[in-house]
Design an enzyme around this catalytic site. Structure first.
Site, PDB file in Angstrom:
ATOM      1  N   LYS A  13       0.816  -1.218   0.000  1.00  0.00           N
ATOM      2  CA  LYS A  13       0.000   0.000   0.000  1.00  0.00           C
ATOM      3  C   LYS A  13       0.852   1.272   0.000  1.00  0.00           C
ATOM      4  O   LYS A  13       0.544   2.233  -0.708  1.00  0.00           O
ATOM      5  CB  LYS A  13      -0.935  -0.024   1.212  1.00  0.00           C
ATOM      6  CG  LYS A  13      -1.863   1.161   1.324  1.00  0.00           C
ATOM      7  CD  LYS A  13      -3.014   0.855   2.268  1.00  0.00           C
ATOM      8  CE  LYS A  13      -2.528   0.581   3.679  1.00  0.00           C
ATOM      9  NZ  LYS A  13      -2.093   1.830   4.380  1.00  0.00           N
ATOM     10  N   ARG A  88      -9.458   3.471  10.104  1.00  0.00           N
ATOM     11  CA  ARG A  88      -8.946   2.165  10.508  1.00  0.00           C
ATOM     12  C   ARG A  88     -10.055   1.232  10.973  1.00  0.00           C
ATOM     13  O   ARG A  88      -9.842   0.025  11.115  1.00  0.00           O
ATOM     14  CB  ARG A  88      -7.930   2.310  11.642  1.00  0.00           C
ATOM     15  CG  ARG A  88      -6.571   2.773  11.193  1.00  0.00           C
ATOM     16  CD  ARG A  88      -5.527   2.525  12.251  1.00  0.00           C
ATOM     17  NE  ARG A  88      -4.235   3.054  11.867  1.00  0.00           N
ATOM     18  CZ  ARG A  88      -3.373   2.436  11.080  1.00  0.00           C
ATOM     19  NH1 ARG A  88      -3.683   1.252  10.575  1.00  0.00           N
ATOM     20  NH2 ARG A  88      -2.219   2.991  10.779  1.00  0.00           N
ATOM     21  N   ARG A 122      11.360 -11.254   5.116  1.00  0.00           N
ATOM     22  CA  ARG A 122      12.179 -10.075   4.790  1.00  0.00           C
ATOM     23  C   ARG A 122      13.454 -10.039   5.631  1.00  0.00           C
ATOM     24  O   ARG A 122      13.448 -10.368   6.813  1.00  0.00           O
ATOM     25  CB  ARG A 122      11.397  -8.780   5.021  1.00  0.00           C
ATOM     26  CG  ARG A 122      10.380  -8.481   3.970  1.00  0.00           C
ATOM     27  CD  ARG A 122       9.944  -7.031   3.964  1.00  0.00           C
ATOM     28  NE  ARG A 122       9.379  -6.570   5.232  1.00  0.00           N
ATOM     29  CZ  ARG A 122       8.621  -5.480   5.341  1.00  0.00           C
ATOM     30  NH1 ARG A 122       8.337  -4.758   4.270  1.00  0.00           N
ATOM     31  NH2 ARG A 122       8.147  -5.110   6.507  1.00  0.00           N
ATOM     32  N   ARG A 153      13.992  -7.258  11.065  1.00  0.00           N
ATOM     33  CA  ARG A 153      13.460  -6.107  11.792  1.00  0.00           C
ATOM     34  C   ARG A 153      12.459  -6.568  12.843  1.00  0.00           C
ATOM     35  O   ARG A 153      11.782  -7.590  12.682  1.00  0.00           O
ATOM     36  CB  ARG A 153      12.769  -5.129  10.831  1.00  0.00           C
ATOM     37  CG  ARG A 153      13.719  -4.496   9.827  1.00  0.00           C
ATOM     38  CD  ARG A 153      13.054  -3.364   9.058  1.00  0.00           C
ATOM     39  NE  ARG A 153      11.699  -3.701   8.613  1.00  0.00           N
ATOM     40  CZ  ARG A 153      10.961  -2.909   7.848  1.00  0.00           C
ATOM     41  NH1 ARG A 153      11.431  -1.739   7.449  1.00  0.00           N
ATOM     42  NH2 ARG A 153       9.759  -3.271   7.473  1.00  0.00           N
ATOM     43  N   ARG A 164      -0.165  -8.029  14.001  1.00  0.00           N
ATOM     44  CA  ARG A 164      -0.550  -6.917  13.126  1.00  0.00           C
ATOM     45  C   ARG A 164      -1.653  -7.340  12.154  1.00  0.00           C
ATOM     46  O   ARG A 164      -2.607  -6.599  11.924  1.00  0.00           O
ATOM     47  CB  ARG A 164       0.658  -6.425  12.335  1.00  0.00           C
ATOM     48  CG  ARG A 164       1.692  -5.689  13.172  1.00  0.00           C
ATOM     49  CD  ARG A 164       2.976  -5.452  12.389  1.00  0.00           C
ATOM     50  NE  ARG A 164       2.806  -4.485  11.324  1.00  0.00           N
ATOM     51  CZ  ARG A 164       3.637  -4.371  10.295  1.00  0.00           C
ATOM     52  NH1 ARG A 164       4.677  -5.178  10.181  1.00  0.00           N
ATOM     53  NH2 ARG A 164       3.427  -3.456   9.372  1.00  0.00           N
TER      54      ARG A 164
END
Length: 206
Positions: A13, A88, A122, A153, A164
């Site tokens: 996004k 949200r 990642r 990360r 999340r």
């Protein structure tokens, strides 16, 4: 054009938001930027937000809505804007309809299982800021660009990613039905290259 961009964390996004803002000359309005700007300038709203954040709590809906309403009243939003990260949840969406009904809502759709794979796989370089994925670099431990040891990360570890995506599914995903029922929703396949996703978005926006 008043546009809302929806999509789960890791859907691409942010990348598409930048492309849209540049091509259509739209102010890119994100709640994170609004919070930071108000806190930095010590506005009355910023003082309230900082007080909430200092306690470790999330910014309540009424304060978030107030800040977005204030931002959309600025001169650069008179001819349109793109909202990213707001609304949200349904409370925020219904409040937005009272002062700035969107023209179109684009959902960048990617299966959550695929997003989890994207994020958990990642690897980042702390030296050159390179970002890589285990699908392409395998079990390589060092950065292909500068040789620095790659890291995972904090927000890419399995537990954080699952949390999340769980929050997104419970709070933000219901917006899809909300805007679908208002005939505002346009779904774009996010499981493609960046260029192909943007091409679909351009078709939606004309």
């Amino acid at each position: 054009m008043k546009l809302i961009l929806l999509g789960a964390p890791g859907s691409g996004k942010g990348t598409q938001a930048n492309l849209i803002a540049e091509k259509y000359n739209l102010p890119h309005i994100s709640t994170g930027d609004i919070f930071r700007e108000n806190i930095k300038n010590e506005t009355p709203l910023g003082v309230k937000v900082k007080a909430v954040m200092n306690t470790g709590d999330l910014c309540p809906d009424d304060l978030t809505i107030e800040m977005v309403k204030d931002r959309l009243s600025k001169d650069d939003c008179k001819n349109g804007y793109m909202l990213d990260g707001f609304p949200r949840n349904l409370t925020q969406a219904k409040a937005l309809d009272e002062f700035a009904t969107p023209d179109v809502v684009i959902d960048i759709d990617v299966e959550l299982a695929k997003i989890e794979h994207r994020l958990v796989g990642r690897r980042s370089c702390p030296k050159c800021a390179g970002s890589f994925h285990i699908d392409f670099i395998g079990d390589r431990q060092n950065c292909p660009i500068c040789g620095e040891k790659l890291i995972i990360r904090k927000d890419d570890n399995v537990e954080t990613v699952k949390e999340r995506l769980s929050v997104y599914k419970s709070q933000t995903a219901p917006l899809i039905d909300y805007y679908k029922n208002k005939n505002k929703l346009r779904v774009v396949n996010g499981d493609q290259s960046i260029d192909k996703v943007f091409c679909e978005i351009k078709k939606v926006l004309g």
